[in-house]
Motif scaffolding. Structure first.
Motif, PDB file in Angstrom:
ATOM      1  N   GLU A   6       7.602  46.062  65.306  1.00  0.00           N
ATOM      2  CA  GLU A   6       8.415  46.528  66.405  1.00  0.00           C
ATOM      3  C   GLU A   6       7.806  46.132  67.743  1.00  0.00           C
ATOM      4  O   GLU A   6       6.585  46.016  67.885  1.00  0.00           O
ATOM      5  CB  GLU A   6       8.545  48.051  66.373  1.00  0.00           C
ATOM      6  CG  GLU A   6       9.185  48.597  65.116  1.00  0.00           C
ATOM      7  CD  GLU A   6       9.321  50.105  65.158  1.00  0.00           C
ATOM      8  OE1 GLU A   6       9.793  50.636  66.201  1.00  0.00           O
ATOM      9  OE2 GLU A   6       8.961  50.754  64.166  1.00  0.00           O
ATOM     10  N   ARG A  19      14.952  48.050  75.668  1.00  0.00           N
ATOM     11  CA  ARG A  19      15.365  47.252  74.526  1.00  0.00           C
ATOM     12  C   ARG A  19      14.251  47.234  73.494  1.00  0.00           C
ATOM     13  O   ARG A  19      13.114  46.884  73.806  1.00  0.00           O
ATOM     14  CB  ARG A  19      15.705  45.828  74.953  1.00  0.00           C
ATOM     15  CG  ARG A  19      16.081  44.885  73.807  1.00  0.00           C
ATOM     16  CD  ARG A  19      16.462  43.517  74.355  1.00  0.00           C
ATOM     17  NE  ARG A  19      16.716  42.541  73.318  1.00  0.00           N
ATOM     18  CZ  ARG A  19      15.794  41.734  72.805  1.00  0.00           C
ATOM     19  NH1 ARG A  19      14.553  41.789  73.242  1.00  0.00           N
ATOM     20  NH2 ARG A  19      16.127  40.872  71.863  1.00  0.00           N
ATOM     21  N   SER A  21      12.982  45.754  69.738  1.00  0.00           N
ATOM     22  CA  SER A  21      13.181  44.661  68.806  1.00  0.00           C
ATOM     23  C   SER A  21      12.389  44.925  67.540  1.00  0.00           C
ATOM     24  O   SER A  21      11.358  45.593  67.557  1.00  0.00           O
ATOM     25  CB  SER A  21      12.739  43.327  69.421  1.00  0.00           C
ATOM     26  OG  SER A  21      13.543  42.983  70.527  1.00  0.00           O
ATOM     27  N   CYS A  22      12.876  44.377  66.447  1.00  0.00           N
ATOM     28  CA  CYS A  22      12.210  44.510  65.165  1.00  0.00           C
ATOM     29  C   CYS A  22      12.294  43.186  64.429  1.00  0.00           C
ATOM     30  O   CYS A  22      13.396  42.683  64.181  1.00  0.00           O
ATOM     31  CB  CYS A  22      12.849  45.624  64.337  1.00  0.00           C
ATOM     32  SG  CYS A  22      12.076  45.884  62.727  1.00  0.00           S
ATOM     33  N   ALA A  23      11.148  42.635  64.095  1.00  0.00           N
ATOM     34  CA  ALA A  23      11.083  41.385  63.356  1.00  0.00           C
ATOM     35  C   ALA A  23      10.703  41.663  61.914  1.00  0.00           C
ATOM     36  O   ALA A  23       9.657  42.265  61.650  1.00  0.00           O
ATOM     37  CB  ALA A  23      10.079  40.440  64.005  1.00  0.00           C
ATOM     38  N   ARG A  71      21.832  42.156  65.430  1.00  0.00           N
ATOM     39  CA  ARG A  71      20.835  41.453  64.635  1.00  0.00           C
ATOM     40  C   ARG A  71      21.094  39.962  64.643  1.00  0.00           C
ATOM     41  O   ARG A  71      22.214  39.498  64.884  1.00  0.00           O
ATOM     42  CB  ARG A  71      20.799  41.985  63.195  1.00  0.00           C
ATOM     43  CG  ARG A  71      22.075  41.771  62.405  1.00  0.00           C
ATOM     44  CD  ARG A  71      21.974  42.439  61.031  1.00  0.00           C
ATOM     45  NE  ARG A  71      20.994  41.786  60.168  1.00  0.00           N
ATOM     46  CZ  ARG A  71      20.518  42.306  59.042  1.00  0.00           C
ATOM     47  NH1 ARG A  71      20.920  43.513  58.636  1.00  0.00           N
ATOM     48  NH2 ARG A  71      19.634  41.626  58.317  1.00  0.00           N
ATOM     49  N   THR A  77      15.734  39.343  62.738  1.00  0.00           N
ATOM     50  CA  THR A  77      15.374  40.293  63.776  1.00  0.00           C
ATOM     51  C   THR A  77      16.535  41.218  64.087  1.00  0.00           C
ATOM     52  O   THR A  77      17.697  40.846  63.943  1.00  0.00           O
ATOM     53  CB  THR A  77      14.934  39.596  65.068  1.00  0.00           C
ATOM     54  OG1 THR A  77      16.005  38.775  65.557  1.00  0.00           O
ATOM     55  CG2 THR A  77      13.707  38.738  64.829  1.00  0.00           C
ATOM     56  N   ASN A  79      17.865  44.211  67.111  1.00  0.00           N
ATOM     57  CA  ASN A  79      17.673  44.639  68.483  1.00  0.00           C
ATOM     58  C   ASN A  79      18.440  45.923  68.734  1.00  0.00           C
ATOM     59  O   ASN A  79      19.550  46.107  68.223  1.00  0.00           O
ATOM     60  CB  ASN A  79      18.142  43.572  69.467  1.00  0.00           C
ATOM     61  CG  ASN A  79      17.315  42.310  69.408  1.00  0.00           C
ATOM     62  OD1 ASN A  79      16.203  42.261  69.923  1.00  0.00           O
ATOM     63  ND2 ASN A  79      17.847  41.280  68.758  1.00  0.00           N
ATOM     64  N   ARG A  81      19.614  48.015  72.046  1.00  0.00           N
ATOM     65  CA  ARG A  81      19.725  48.191  73.482  1.00  0.00           C
ATOM     66  C   ARG A  81      20.034  49.651  73.767  1.00  0.00           C
ATOM     67  O   ARG A  81      21.005  50.199  73.249  1.00  0.00           O
ATOM     68  CB  ARG A  81      20.820  47.305  74.074  1.00  0.00           C
ATOM     69  CG  ARG A  81      20.599  45.827  73.894  1.00  0.00           C
ATOM     70  CD  ARG A  81      21.474  45.011  74.853  1.00  0.00           C
ATOM     71  NE  ARG A  81      22.760  45.611  75.111  1.00  0.00           N
ATOM     72  CZ  ARG A  81      23.846  45.433  74.365  1.00  0.00           C
ATOM     73  NH1 ARG A  81      23.801  44.679  73.286  1.00  0.00           N
ATOM     74  NH2 ARG A  81      24.984  46.021  74.703  1.00  0.00           N
ATOM     75  N   CYS A  95      11.525  51.284  63.258  1.00  0.00           N
ATOM     76  CA  CYS A  95      12.402  50.302  62.650  1.00  0.00           C
ATOM     77  C   CYS A  95      12.503  50.566  61.153  1.00  0.00           C
ATOM     78  O   CYS A  95      11.526  50.981  60.512  1.00  0.00           O
ATOM     79  CB  CYS A  95      11.870  48.893  62.907  1.00  0.00           C
ATOM     80  SG  CYS A  95      12.920  47.573  62.252  1.00  0.00           S
TER      81      CYS A  95
END
Length: 118
Positions: A6, A19, A21-23, A71, A77, A79, A81, A95
């Motif tokens: 994350e 924002r 994000s998660c990979a 995504r 990934t 996202n 917002r 995540c």
């Protein structure tokens, strides 16, 4: 195994935006769900938003109209917002990922702190 990393989070003023994000990496299969849950002090972990591989979304009532999840399947990934943030949004955000073929095996990111305060 699936690894989730994350990014994002931090301190923001009420009414502001962040924002997340998660990979995802590892054993990712085509049919899956990813998203975010959050846990505030003294409260149970609760749904924030999820999104399936084909774009179906689900939002908690508390964030509908303010948060948006998306995504990028090519990049694995997701996202989130977050707009119009409220102090009540303060929590650790995690995540989440699950392959539908192995629904009992849930994966979680390390968590990121979101603090909404003046």
């Amino acid at each position: 195994q699936v690894q989730l990393v994350e990014s994002g989070g931090g301190l923001v003023q009420p009414g502001g935006s962040l924002r997340l994000s998660c990979a995802a990496s590892g054993s990712i299969f085509g049919i899956n769900t990813m998203g975010w849950y959050r846990q505030a002090p003294g409260k149970q972990r609760e749904l924030v938003a999820t999104i399936t591989n084909d774009g179906r979304t689900n939002y908690a009532d508390a964030v509908k109209g303010r948060f948006s999840v998306s995504r990028d399947n090519a990049k694995n990934t997701g996202n989130l917002r977050m707009n119009s943030l409220k102090p009540e949004d303060t929590a650790v955000y995690y995540c989440y990922f699950v392959n539908s073929r192995d629904w009992a095996r849930e994966y979680w990111g390390q968590g990121t702190q979101v603090t909404v305060s003046s």
